[in-house]
Design a protein around this motif. Structure first.
Motif, PDB file in Angstrom:
ATOM      1  N   PRO A 180       0.809  -1.229   0.000  1.00  0.00           N
ATOM      2  CA  PRO A 180       0.000   0.000   0.000  1.00  0.00           C
ATOM      3  C   PRO A 180       0.834   1.268   0.000  1.00  0.00           C
ATOM      4  CG  PRO A 180      -0.103  -1.086   2.148  1.00  0.00           C
ATOM      5  CD  PRO A 180       0.552  -2.038   1.202  1.00  0.00           C
ATOM      6  N   PHE A 181       2.004   1.239   0.638  1.00  0.00           N
ATOM      7  CA  PHE A 181       2.840   2.436   0.687  1.00  0.00           C
ATOM      8  C   PHE A 181       3.576   2.656  -0.633  1.00  0.00           C
ATOM      9  CE2 PHE A 181       2.543   0.576   4.959  1.00  0.00           C
ATOM     10  CZ  PHE A 181       1.771   1.569   5.532  1.00  0.00           C
ATOM     11  N   THR A 182       3.893   1.569  -1.325  1.00  0.00           N
ATOM     12  CA  THR A 182       4.456   1.705  -2.668  1.00  0.00           C
ATOM     13  C   THR A 182       3.453   2.364  -3.599  1.00  0.00           C
ATOM     14  OG1 THR A 182       5.861  -0.256  -2.403  1.00  0.00           O
ATOM     15  CG2 THR A 182       5.368   0.431  -4.655  1.00  0.00           C
ATOM     16  N   PHE A 183       2.224   1.855  -3.594  1.00  0.00           N
ATOM     17  CA  PHE A 183       1.186   2.451  -4.437  1.00  0.00           C
ATOM     18  C   PHE A 183       0.871   3.884  -4.013  1.00  0.00           C
ATOM     19  CE2 PHE A 183      -0.234  -2.169  -4.927  1.00  0.00           C
ATOM     20  CZ  PHE A 183       0.393  -2.298  -6.161  1.00  0.00           C
ATOM     21  N   MET A 184       0.886   4.129  -2.706  1.00  0.00           N
ATOM     22  CA  MET A 184       0.629   5.474  -2.201  1.00  0.00           C
ATOM     23  C   MET A 184       1.702   6.439  -2.696  1.00  0.00           C
ATOM     24  SD  MET A 184       0.090   6.649   1.788  1.00  0.00           S
ATOM     25  CE  MET A 184      -1.014   5.264   2.088  1.00  0.00           C
ATOM     26  N   GLY A 185       2.964   6.009  -2.616  1.00  0.00           N
ATOM     27  CA  GLY A 185       4.053   6.849  -3.101  1.00  0.00           C
ATOM     28  C   GLY A 185       3.946   7.119  -4.594  1.00  0.00           C
ATOM     29  N   LEU A 186       3.614   6.078  -5.373  1.00  0.00           N
ATOM     30  CA  LEU A 186       3.464   6.264  -6.817  1.00  0.00           C
ATOM     31  C   LEU A 186       2.319   7.218  -7.134  1.00  0.00           C
ATOM     32  CD1 LEU A 186       3.981   2.574  -7.981  1.00  0.00           C
ATOM     33  CD2 LEU A 186       5.550   4.479  -8.346  1.00  0.00           C
ATOM     34  N   ALA A 187       1.217   7.092  -6.400  1.00  0.00           N
ATOM     35  CA  ALA A 187       0.084   7.991  -6.619  1.00  0.00           C
ATOM     36  C   ALA A 187       0.481   9.439  -6.343  1.00  0.00           C
ATOM     37  CB  ALA A 187      -1.089   7.576  -5.737  1.00  0.00           C
ATOM     38  N   ILE A 188       1.215   9.660  -5.261  1.00  0.00           N
ATOM     39  CA  ILE A 188       1.662  11.010  -4.929  1.00  0.00           C
ATOM     40  C   ILE A 188       2.596  11.541  -6.010  1.00  0.00           C
ATOM     41  CG2 ILE A 188       3.071  12.353  -3.310  1.00  0.00           C
ATOM     42  CD1 ILE A 188       2.013  10.481  -1.087  1.00  0.00           C
ATOM     43  N   GLY A 189       3.550  10.709  -6.420  1.00  0.00           N
ATOM     44  CA  GLY A 189       4.550  11.144  -7.391  1.00  0.00           C
ATOM     45  C   GLY A 189       3.974  11.470  -8.749  1.00  0.00           C
ATOM     46  N   TYR A 190       3.014  10.678  -9.214  1.00  0.00           N
ATOM     47  CA  TYR A 190       2.440  10.919 -10.537  1.00  0.00           C
ATOM     48  C   TYR A 190       1.353  11.990 -10.528  1.00  0.00           C
ATOM     49  CZ  TYR A 190       4.888   7.010 -12.710  1.00  0.00           C
ATOM     50  OH  TYR A 190       5.854   6.178 -13.215  1.00  0.00           O
ATOM     51  N   ALA A 191       0.797  12.285  -9.365  1.00  0.00           N
ATOM     52  CA  ALA A 191      -0.305  13.249  -9.302  1.00  0.00           C
ATOM     53  C   ALA A 191       0.151  14.667  -8.970  1.00  0.00           C
ATOM     54  CB  ALA A 191      -1.337  12.794  -8.264  1.00  0.00           C
ATOM     55  N   LEU A 192       1.327  14.809  -8.332  1.00  0.00           N
ATOM     56  CA  LEU A 192       1.710  16.116  -7.800  1.00  0.00           C
ATOM     57  C   LEU A 192       3.083  16.548  -8.291  1.00  0.00           C
ATOM     58  CD1 LEU A 192       0.656  15.503  -4.077  1.00  0.00           C
ATOM     59  CD2 LEU A 192      -0.632  16.800  -5.805  1.00  0.00           C
ATOM     60  N   PRO A 193       3.342  17.846  -8.380  1.00  0.00           N
ATOM     61  CA  PRO A 193       4.703  18.319  -8.624  1.00  0.00           C
ATOM     62  C   PRO A 193       5.580  18.051  -7.422  1.00  0.00           C
ATOM     63  CG  PRO A 193       3.234  20.153  -8.190  1.00  0.00           C
ATOM     64  CD  PRO A 193       2.360  18.948  -8.297  1.00  0.00           C
ATOM     65  N   MET A 194       6.900  18.206  -7.611  1.00  0.00           N
ATOM     66  CA  MET A 194       7.846  17.742  -6.594  1.00  0.00           C
ATOM     67  C   MET A 194       7.651  18.417  -5.240  1.00  0.00           C
ATOM     68  SD  MET A 194      12.010  17.632  -6.595  1.00  0.00           S
ATOM     69  CE  MET A 194      12.163  19.391  -6.345  1.00  0.00           C
ATOM     70  N   LYS A 195       7.505  19.754  -5.216  1.00  0.00           N
ATOM     71  CA  LYS A 195       7.382  20.440  -3.930  1.00  0.00           C
ATOM     72  C   LYS A 195       6.130  19.997  -3.187  1.00  0.00           C
ATOM     73  CE  LYS A 195      10.039  24.568  -5.131  1.00  0.00           C
ATOM     74  NZ  LYS A 195      10.026  26.046  -5.307  1.00  0.00           N
ATOM     75  N   ALA A 196       5.040  19.822  -3.916  1.00  0.00           N
ATOM     76  CA  ALA A 196       3.813  19.357  -3.281  1.00  0.00           C
ATOM     77  C   ALA A 196       3.949  17.906  -2.832  1.00  0.00           C
ATOM     78  CB  ALA A 196       2.631  19.508  -4.249  1.00  0.00           C
ATOM     79  N   ALA A 197       4.607  17.079  -3.648  1.00  0.00           N
ATOM     80  CA  ALA A 197       4.798  15.673  -3.286  1.00  0.00           C
ATOM     81  C   ALA A 197       5.625  15.535  -2.015  1.00  0.00           C
ATOM     82  CB  ALA A 197       5.474  14.920  -4.439  1.00  0.00           C
ATOM     83  N   LEU A 198       6.671  16.348  -1.891  1.00  0.00           N
ATOM     84  CA  LEU A 198       7.499  16.328  -0.685  1.00  0.00           C
ATOM     85  C   LEU A 198       6.689  16.701   0.541  1.00  0.00           C
ATOM     86  CD1 LEU A 198      10.245  16.082   0.711  1.00  0.00           C
ATOM     87  CD2 LEU A 198      10.720  18.442   0.037  1.00  0.00           C
ATOM     88  N   ALA A 199       5.881  17.745   0.415  1.00  0.00           N
ATOM     89  CA  ALA A 199       5.059  18.185   1.549  1.00  0.00           C
ATOM     90  C   ALA A 199       4.046  17.120   1.941  1.00  0.00           C
ATOM     91  CB  ALA A 199       4.348  19.494   1.197  1.00  0.00           C
ATOM     92  N   VAL A 200       3.391  16.514   0.963  1.00  0.00           N
ATOM     93  CA  VAL A 200       2.375  15.504   1.253  1.00  0.00           C
ATOM     94  C   VAL A 200       3.025  14.275   1.901  1.00  0.00           C
ATOM     95  CG1 VAL A 200       0.735  13.886   0.206  1.00  0.00           C
ATOM     96  CG2 VAL A 200       0.758  16.279  -0.503  1.00  0.00           C
ATOM     97  N   ALA A 201       4.167  13.838   1.384  1.00  0.00           N
ATOM     98  CA  ALA A 201       4.857  12.679   1.974  1.00  0.00           C
ATOM     99  C   ALA A 201       5.246  12.968   3.421  1.00  0.00           C
ATOM    100  CB  ALA A 201       6.091  12.329   1.145  1.00  0.00           C
ATOM    101  N   GLN A 202       5.727  14.182   3.699  1.00  0.00           N
ATOM    102  CA  GLN A 202       6.106  14.545   5.064  1.00  0.00           C
ATOM    103  C   GLN A 202       4.898  14.592   5.988  1.00  0.00           C
ATOM    104  OE1 GLN A 202       8.123  18.256   4.181  1.00  0.00           O
ATOM    105  NE2 GLN A 202      10.140  17.322   4.417  1.00  0.00           N
ATOM    106  N   ILE A 203       3.771  15.072   5.459  1.00  0.00           N
ATOM    107  CA  ILE A 203       2.564  15.162   6.273  1.00  0.00           C
ATOM    108  C   ILE A 203       2.009  13.772   6.587  1.00  0.00           C
ATOM    109  CG2 ILE A 203       0.130  15.880   6.201  1.00  0.00           C
ATOM    110  CD1 ILE A 203       1.086  18.363   4.622  1.00  0.00           C
ATOM    111  N   ILE A 204       2.130  12.850   5.646  1.00  0.00           N
ATOM    112  CA  ILE A 204       1.510  11.535   5.789  1.00  0.00           C
ATOM    113  C   ILE A 204       2.294  10.609   6.712  1.00  0.00           C
ATOM    114  CG2 ILE A 204       1.056   9.374   4.538  1.00  0.00           C
ATOM    115  CD1 ILE A 204       0.032  11.026   2.223  1.00  0.00           C
ATOM    116  N   PHE A 205       3.633  10.597   6.600  1.00  0.00           N
ATOM    117  CA  PHE A 205       4.374   9.474   7.174  1.00  0.00           C
ATOM    118  C   PHE A 205       4.304   9.411   8.700  1.00  0.00           C
ATOM    119  CE2 PHE A 205       7.946  12.265   8.121  1.00  0.00           C
ATOM    120  CZ  PHE A 205       8.662  11.590   9.090  1.00  0.00           C
TER     121      PHE A 205
END
Length: 246
Positions: A144-169
């Protein structure tokens, strides 16, 4: 054709290890958590140390998947090399497989210090059978975390992806009970934990390495999260493909 994924994986691995802090950083926090929290407080208890080491392993896996895939994919999408490889006659499958292989490599690198610290500095113990089962549990728990990471990476630009990953983990780790012993988390954590993928994942590892009965609710939740995140990752990939290549 089978060598193309390995070539892509090798390229991504070499690209990352040329910046050593990128590799060290992924392994530092789980290893530091082991040294500062597990070794002093549960290191002398074989059962407690075993479960705590299993929890930190899953913490390392979750963090690695969210950042390697989430931030890594978003960063690659911003570079000219990624669009180029996706227009080659081989198609995107080989590059995607190479990304998964390189991600698994760095996931292994991030969890190895946790295992080594648990082996050298705590009373944690596990049989060879339990170790093999734990490897399988980690692979299932990582989905689930692999798919979650892929979803974040393909859906968001890098700065937003970094923020979302930090907020989630961290909320995922704390809410799933990774930072406390089985059954000893605060009451509200025990209430919400079975509905988070972190709990189902870590319960699989706890059951593999020790005497622990998994909660059916956690297993159902883990399966649901895996399916939903896989669907979301597929949607994000197709959306990105359609937006940039059609």
């Amino acid at each position: 054709m089978t060598t193309l994924p390995l070539t892509h994986a090798r390229f991504r691995i070499l690209e990352t290890i040329r910046i050593p802090i990128a590799v060290i950083g992924g392994a530092f926090f789980p290893a530091a958590s082991m040294l500062f929290f597990v070794v002093p407080f549960a290191g002398d208890d074989p059962v407690g140390a075993t479960f705590a080491t299993a929890s930190m392993v899953m913490f390392a896996v979750m963090t690695s998947c969210l950042f390697n895939y989430g931030v890594g994919v978003a960063e690659d999408r911003a570079q000219p090399w990624d669009p180029y490889t996706r227009t080659l006659p081989a198609g995107p499958a080989a590059a995607f497989a190479g990304r998964i292989l390189s991600g698994m490599t760095f996931m292994t690198i991030s969890l190895l210090p946790v295992v080594i610290i648990g082996w050298l500095f705590t009373a944690a113990t596990v049989s060879w059978t339990g170790l093999l089962l734990a490897v399988g549990a980690v692979v299932l728990g990582a989905l689930p975390f692999t798919f979650m990471g892929l979803a974040i990476g393909y859906a968001l630009p890098m700065k937003a992806a970094l923020a979302v990953a930090q907020i989630i983990f961290f909320p995922m780790a704390f809410g799933g009970g990774l930072l406390s012993a089985p059954g000893q988390a605060p009451g509200f954590v025990e209430t919400i934990a079975p509905y988070l993928p972190t709990r189902g994942a870590v319960e699989l590892v706890w059951a593999a390495v020790g005497n622990f009965d998994v909660d059916p609710k956690s297993m159902i939740s883990l399966a649901v999260w895996t399916i939903v995140m896989a669907a979301l990752a597929a949607w994000a990939f197709r959306r990105d493909e359609g937006a940039r290549f059609n």
